[in-house]
Design a protein around this motif. Structure first.
Motif, short mmCIF file in Angstrom:
data_model
loop_
_atom_site.label_atom_id
_atom_site.label_comp_id
_atom_site.label_asym_id
_atom_site.label_seq_id
_atom_site.Cartn_x
_atom_site.Cartn_y
_atom_site.Cartn_z
N UNK A 78 64.69 -32.90 20.38
CA UNK A 78 64.95 -31.48 20.20
C UNK A 78 66.22 -31.08 20.93
N UNK A 79 66.64 -29.85 20.71
CA UNK A 79 67.76 -29.29 21.45
C UNK A 79 67.21 -28.30 22.46
N UNK A 80 67.55 -28.52 23.72
CA UNK A 80 67.09 -27.66 24.82
C UNK A 80 68.11 -26.56 25.06
N UNK A 81 67.63 -25.39 25.45
CA UNK A 81 68.47 -24.29 25.90
C UNK A 81 68.22 -24.13 27.39
N UNK A 82 69.29 -24.25 28.18
CA UNK A 82 69.17 -24.24 29.64
C UNK A 82 69.90 -23.01 30.17
N UNK A 83 69.15 -22.02 30.67
CA UNK A 83 69.79 -20.78 31.13
C UNK A 83 70.49 -20.94 32.48
N UNK A 84 71.36 -20.00 32.77
CA UNK A 84 72.05 -19.94 34.05
C UNK A 84 71.04 -19.96 35.19
N UNK A 85 71.35 -20.75 36.22
CA UNK A 85 70.46 -20.87 37.37
C UNK A 85 69.41 -21.95 37.22
N UNK A 86 69.44 -22.68 36.09
CA UNK A 86 68.46 -23.75 35.85
C UNK A 86 69.12 -25.12 35.91
N UNK A 87 68.27 -26.12 36.12
CA UNK A 87 68.71 -27.50 36.23
C UNK A 87 68.09 -28.30 35.08
N UNK A 88 68.92 -29.08 34.38
CA UNK A 88 68.44 -29.97 33.31
C UNK A 88 68.68 -31.40 33.78
N UNK A 89 67.65 -32.24 33.74
CA UNK A 89 67.72 -33.60 34.26
C UNK A 89 67.52 -34.59 33.13
N UNK A 90 68.32 -35.68 33.15
CA UNK A 90 68.25 -36.73 32.14
C UNK A 90 68.04 -38.07 32.84
N UNK A 91 67.00 -38.78 32.44
CA UNK A 91 66.72 -40.10 33.00
C UNK A 91 67.63 -41.16 32.39
N UNK A 92 67.87 -42.27 33.11
CA UNK A 92 68.65 -43.37 32.53
C UNK A 92 68.02 -43.82 31.22
N UNK A 93 68.87 -44.14 30.25
CA UNK A 93 68.39 -44.64 28.97
C UNK A 93 68.09 -43.56 27.95
N UNK A 94 68.03 -42.30 28.38
CA UNK A 94 67.71 -41.20 27.46
C UNK A 94 69.00 -40.54 26.97
N UNK A 95 69.21 -40.54 25.64
CA UNK A 95 70.45 -40.00 25.10
C UNK A 95 70.48 -38.47 25.12
N UNK A 96 71.69 -37.94 25.25
CA UNK A 96 71.89 -36.50 25.24
C UNK A 96 73.33 -36.16 24.91
N UNK A 97 73.51 -34.94 24.45
CA UNK A 97 74.85 -34.37 24.25
C UNK A 97 74.78 -32.92 24.68
N UNK A 98 75.46 -32.59 25.77
CA UNK A 98 75.48 -31.23 26.30
C UNK A 98 76.69 -30.50 25.74
N UNK A 99 76.48 -29.22 25.36
CA UNK A 99 77.57 -28.46 24.75
C UNK A 99 77.32 -26.96 24.85
N UNK A 100 78.37 -26.22 24.54
CA UNK A 100 78.27 -24.77 24.42
C UNK A 100 78.30 -24.47 22.92
N UNK A 101 77.24 -23.90 22.37
CA UNK A 101 77.19 -23.67 20.92
C UNK A 101 78.38 -22.83 20.43
N UNK A 102 78.80 -23.10 19.20
CA UNK A 102 79.93 -22.39 18.62
C UNK A 102 79.70 -20.88 18.54
N UNK A 103 78.43 -20.46 18.41
CA UNK A 103 78.14 -19.04 18.30
C UNK A 103 77.81 -18.39 19.66
N UNK A 104 78.07 -19.10 20.74
CA UNK A 104 77.80 -18.55 22.09
C UNK A 104 78.70 -17.35 22.35
#
Length: 133
Positions: free
Chosen positions: A74-100
């Motif tokens: 899924x795609x996660x939405x991480x608000x200001x003041x929050x922490x998003x953690x990724x374990x080794x081996x788990x793929x991800x792509x962090x970005x700012x959506x075009x409609x932000x």
């Protein structure tokens, strides 16, 4: 004893990145953890590619705005003041959506500090191990 104050704005942005990256690791004299500050305008990606790390844990602390993180599930939405953690081996792509509505600022921390453990992730080919960063 070792103490340092590092002004991220005094560090030149890393060239050839999809958004503004200021590499804090070396100026801070860090040996065991990697640290970067990112600023991404709407539509900009944080990493060079959708990727995973073989050994490194990653943590993204959102300083301003709302970070989107694409994962295979899924795609996660991480608000200001929050922490998003990724374990080794788990793929991800962090970005700012075009409609932000605004730019985002992120403090990214990775440990252990490694070189060459990032691997590109292709959702259609989960075992792809081409270099990502």
């Amino acid at each position: 004893m070792g103490y340092r104050i590092v002004d991220p704005d005094a560090i030149d942005p890393t060239p050839d990145r999809p958004c503004e990256q200021r590499a804090l690791t070396e100026p801070a004299g860090l040996e065991h953890v990697a640290m970067n500050r990112y600023r991404a305008d709407p539509g900009e990606s944080i990493p060079l590619r959708y990727h995973f790390h073989e050994k490194q844990e990653e943590a993204f602390y959102v300083l301003a705005g709302e970070l989107a993180v694409e994962t295979p599930e899924k795609t996660y939405t991480v608000p200001s003041g929050s922490l998003f953690v990724v374990d080794p081996g788990d793929p991800q792509r962090a970005y700012n959506p075009a409609d932000a509505a605004e730019s985002i600022e992120i403090l990214a921390i990775g440990a252990p500090q490694t070189t060459g453990d990032a691997r590109q992730h292709d959702p259609n080919e989960p075992d792809d191990d081409a270099g990502a960063e």
